[in-house]
Design an enzyme around this catalytic site. Structure first.
Site, PDB file in Angstrom:
ATOM      1  N   ALA A  66       0.834  -1.119  -0.052  1.00 16.04           N
ATOM      2  CA  ALA A  66      -0.049  -0.071  -0.061  1.00 16.04           C
ATOM      3  C   ALA A  66       0.712   1.141   0.029  1.00 16.04           C
ATOM      4  CB  ALA A  66      -0.897  -0.080   1.091  1.00 16.04           C
ATOM      5  N   GLY A 111       0.771  -5.654   0.674  1.00 17.12           N
ATOM      6  CA  GLY A 111      -0.243  -5.598  -0.251  1.00 17.12           C
ATOM      7  C   GLY A 111       0.372  -6.112  -1.719  1.00 17.12           C
ATOM      8  N   GLU A 114       0.474  -9.733  -1.367  1.00 12.75           N
ATOM      9  CA  GLU A 114      -0.998 -10.100  -1.508  1.00 12.75           C
ATOM     10  C   GLU A 114      -1.283 -10.211  -2.947  1.00 12.75           C
ATOM     11  OE1 GLU A 114      -2.447  -7.404   1.477  1.00 12.75           O
ATOM     12  OE2 GLU A 114      -3.426  -9.317   2.634  1.00 12.75           O
ATOM     13  N   GLU A 134       2.561  -6.380   7.642  1.00 12.82           N
ATOM     14  CA  GLU A 134       1.482  -5.411   8.069  1.00 12.82           C
ATOM     15  C   GLU A 134       1.362  -5.248   9.855  1.00 12.82           C
ATOM     16  OE1 GLU A 134       1.256  -7.333   5.673  1.00 12.82           O
ATOM     17  OE2 GLU A 134      -0.143  -6.604   4.139  1.00 12.82           O
TER      18      GLU A 134
HETATM   19  N1  CO8 Z   1       4.506   3.505  -0.150  1.00 14.83           N
HETATM   20  C1  CO8 Z   1       4.810   4.662  -0.492  1.00 14.83           C
HETATM   21  N2  CO8 Z   1       6.111   4.884  -1.175  1.00 14.83           N
HETATM   22  C2  CO8 Z   1       7.038   4.000  -0.869  1.00 14.83           C
HETATM   23  C3  CO8 Z   1       6.566   2.699  -0.392  1.00 14.83           C
HETATM   24  C4  CO8 Z   1       5.374   2.532  -0.040  1.00 14.83           C
HETATM   25  N3  CO8 Z   1       4.942   1.357   0.468  1.00 14.83           N
HETATM   26  N4  CO8 Z   1       7.827   1.945  -0.247  1.00 14.83           N
HETATM   27  C5  CO8 Z   1       8.726   2.715  -0.566  1.00 14.83           C
HETATM   28  N5  CO8 Z   1       8.434   3.830  -1.019  1.00 14.83           N
HETATM   29  C6  CO8 Z   1       9.172   4.989  -1.271  1.00 14.83           C
HETATM   30  C7  CO8 Z   1      10.055   5.646  -0.314  1.00 14.83           C
HETATM   31  O1  CO8 Z   1       9.135   6.427   0.382  1.00 14.83           O
HETATM   32  C8  CO8 Z   1      11.197   6.153  -1.034  1.00 14.83           C
HETATM   33  O2  CO8 Z   1      10.581   7.416  -1.795  1.00 14.83           O
HETATM   34  P1  CO8 Z   1      11.401   8.849  -1.643  1.00 14.83           P
HETATM   35  O3  CO8 Z   1      12.594   8.608  -2.442  1.00 14.83           O
HETATM   36  O4  CO8 Z   1      10.410   9.952  -2.039  1.00 14.83           O
HETATM   37  O5  CO8 Z   1      11.820   8.977  -0.141  1.00 14.83           O
HETATM   38  C9  CO8 Z   1      11.067   5.300  -2.314  1.00 14.83           C
HETATM   39  O6  CO8 Z   1      10.289   4.441  -2.647  1.00 14.83           O
HETATM   40  C10 CO8 Z   1      12.533   4.282  -2.255  1.00 14.83           C
HETATM   41  O7  CO8 Z   1      12.416   3.851  -1.079  1.00 14.83           O
HETATM   42  P2  CO8 Z   1      13.528   3.506  -0.001  1.00 14.83           P
HETATM   43  O8  CO8 Z   1      14.288   4.454  -0.178  1.00 14.83           O
HETATM   44  O9  CO8 Z   1      12.882   3.190   1.249  1.00 14.83           O
HETATM   45  O10 CO8 Z   1      14.272   2.384  -0.723  1.00 14.83           O
HETATM   46  P3  CO8 Z   1      14.982   1.070   0.094  1.00 14.83           P
HETATM   47  O11 CO8 Z   1      15.715   0.426  -0.896  1.00 14.83           O
HETATM   48  O12 CO8 Z   1      15.857   1.952   1.037  1.00 14.83           O
HETATM   49  O13 CO8 Z   1      13.998   0.373   0.812  1.00 14.83           O
HETATM   50  C11 CO8 Z   1      11.802  -0.997   0.909  1.00 14.83           C
HETATM   51  C12 CO8 Z   1      12.883  -0.146   0.031  1.00 14.83           C
HETATM   52  C13 CO8 Z   1      12.410  -2.201   1.483  1.00 14.83           C
HETATM   53  C14 CO8 Z   1      10.620  -1.326  -0.030  1.00 14.83           C
HETATM   54  C15 CO8 Z   1      11.370   0.254   1.965  1.00 14.83           C
HETATM   55  O14 CO8 Z   1      11.006   1.303   1.287  1.00 14.83           O
HETATM   56  C16 CO8 Z   1      10.073  -0.112   2.761  1.00 14.83           C
HETATM   57  O15 CO8 Z   1      10.241  -0.869   3.757  1.00 14.83           O
HETATM   58  N6  CO8 Z   1       8.822   0.066   2.072  1.00 14.83           N
HETATM   59  C17 CO8 Z   1       7.777   0.003   2.850  1.00 14.83           C
HETATM   60  C18 CO8 Z   1       7.168  -1.320   2.570  1.00 14.83           C
HETATM   61  C19 CO8 Z   1       6.022  -1.928   3.574  1.00 14.83           C
HETATM   62  O16 CO8 Z   1       5.950  -1.893   4.529  1.00 14.83           O
HETATM   63  N7  CO8 Z   1       4.860  -2.162   2.822  1.00 14.83           N
HETATM   64  C20 CO8 Z   1       3.748  -2.848   3.485  1.00 14.83           C
HETATM   65  C21 CO8 Z   1       2.895  -1.871   3.208  1.00 14.83           C
HETATM   66  S1  CO8 Z   1       1.245  -2.153   4.448  1.00 14.83           S
HETATM   67  C22 CO8 Z   1       0.410  -3.148   3.134  1.00 14.83           C
HETATM   68  O17 CO8 Z   1       0.493  -3.151   1.777  1.00 14.83           O
HETATM   69  C23 CO8 Z   1      -0.969  -3.822   3.507  1.00 14.83           C
HETATM   70  C24 CO8 Z   1      -2.130  -2.916   2.948  1.00 14.83           C
HETATM   71  C25 CO8 Z   1      -2.730  -2.141   3.854  1.00 14.83           C
HETATM   72  C26 CO8 Z   1      -3.739  -1.462   3.362  1.00 14.83           C
HETATM   73  C27 CO8 Z   1      -3.868   0.266   3.834  1.00 14.83           C
HETATM   74  C28 CO8 Z   1      -4.617   1.045   3.016  1.00 14.83           C
HETATM   75  C29 CO8 Z   1      -4.836   2.364   3.360  1.00 14.83           C
END
Ligand code: CO8
Length: 260
Positions: A66, A111, A114, A134
């Site tokens: 997400a 997601g 998923e 999550e």
């Molecule tokens: N959403 C939005 N932006 C994201 C996300 C995300 N999930 N993941 C990464 N980005 C963005 C970062 O903010 C960053 O942007 P910016 O350059 O503007 O700061 C860019 O992508 C690159 O990311 P990183 O600098 O963090 O890159 P890394 O290589 O260091 O790390 C990761 C990559 C491992 C993917 C890390 O960004 C991370 O852990 N992201 C979060 C992943 C996560 O926790 N996903 C689960 C989300 S919850 C979900 O999906 C369940 C559904 C819930 C529904 C809720 C609906 C409202």
């Protein structure tokens, strides 16, 4: 809007779908989710493809789940609607009447995993990381993750991933049956295309009905599952492809299936 999800027709009847938002790790913004729904709806009725491949742009992410930046600005009501939309997109993908494969080119989290679970097959690049993380964000998987993962890998393995919010690498994902195959990143595309080669020898209606029999039968008692299987079998009995399969066998040649 819809160009955040690109659909390309490739050789061998492959529809290649790319989430094209590499700068945000292909996270599921509202626009990406709309694009995924539109793509699934158009692929549903597209009889020209034998395989649908879903992947993410760039080398780092299949999909980071997400969009957590959009989430920050949302009211509770909007967050609920967003969870519904992610679930709806996954359901549309899971019900496509042809085989689907997630070509997991990088992280598949929340997601994003998923969505991959809503596909029939998962092929992961060696550097991919997978997780339903999550609980580390104060929520739980809400787009089918708790259900599809436990059906796929069993309850104990699913609990390791979901309750602990654990991230695993592609090799471990393969060991527990979460992904079908692990390949070098540069091999991912070829590995997906190999599935299309295999499907070329299979009757499209048979493949669709076999998928339906497995997917509908997994959730019911076995007698009901056997009835579902029989109903799916009956559809294939009256197809031209069934006759072609028998003719080809008798004539000792490969069948030429028409999907009729
Ligand atoms: N959403 C939005 N932006 C994201 C996300 C995300 N999930 N993941 C990464 N980005 C963005 C970062 O903010 C960053 O942007 P910016 O350059 O503007 O700061 C860019 O992508 C690159 O990311 P990183 O600098 O963090 O890159 P890394 O290589 O260091 O790390 C990761 C990559 C491992 C993917 C890390 O960004 C991370 O852990 N992201 C979060 C992943 C996560 O926790 N996903 C689960 C989300 S919850 C979900 O999906 C369940 C559904 C819930 C529904 C809720 C609906 C409202």
């Amino acid at each position: 809007m819809a160009d955040l999800v690109r659909v390309e027709r490739r050789e061998k009847g492959v529809a290649w779908v790319t989430i094209d938002r590499a700068e945000a790790m292909n996270a599921l913004s509202g626009a990406v989710l709309e694009g995924l729904c539109v793509a699934a709806q158009s692929l549903r009725t597209d009889r020209s493809s034998c395989l649908v491949v879903l992947t993410g742009a760039g080398e780092k992410a299949f999909c980071a789940g997400a969009d957590l930046k959009e989430r920050r600005e949302m009211t509770e009501e909007q967050a609920r609607a967003r969870v519904d939309l992610i679930g709806h997109a996954c359901s549309l993908w899971s019900r496509l009447p042809r085989p689907t494969v997630a070509a997991i080119n990088g992280v598949a989290l929340g997601g994003g995993l998923e969505l991959a679970l809503a596909c029939d097959f998962r092929i992961a690049a060696r550097q991919a990381q997978l997780g339903l993380t999550e609980v580390r964000l104060g929520i739980i998987p809400g787009a089918g993750g708790t259900q599809r993962l436990s059906r796929l890998v069993g309850v104990a393995r699913a609990k390791e991933l979901v309750l602990l919010g654990r991230r695993i690498d592609a090799t471990r994902a393969h060991e527990i049956g979460l992904v079908n195959e692990v390949v070098a990143p540069e091999e991912l595309e070829a590995a997906a295309m190999r599935l299309a080669d295999e499907l070329a020898g299979c009757a499209p209606i048979s493949v669709a009905k076999a998928k339906e029999a497995i997917d509908r039968g997994i959730d019911v008692i076995i007698d009901e599952g056997l009835r579902i299987e029989r109903a799916c079998y009956d559809v294939t009995l009256t197809t031209e492809d069934r006759n072609e399969g028998l003719r080809a066998f008798a004539e000792k040649r490969p069948p030429r299936f028409q999907g009729k």
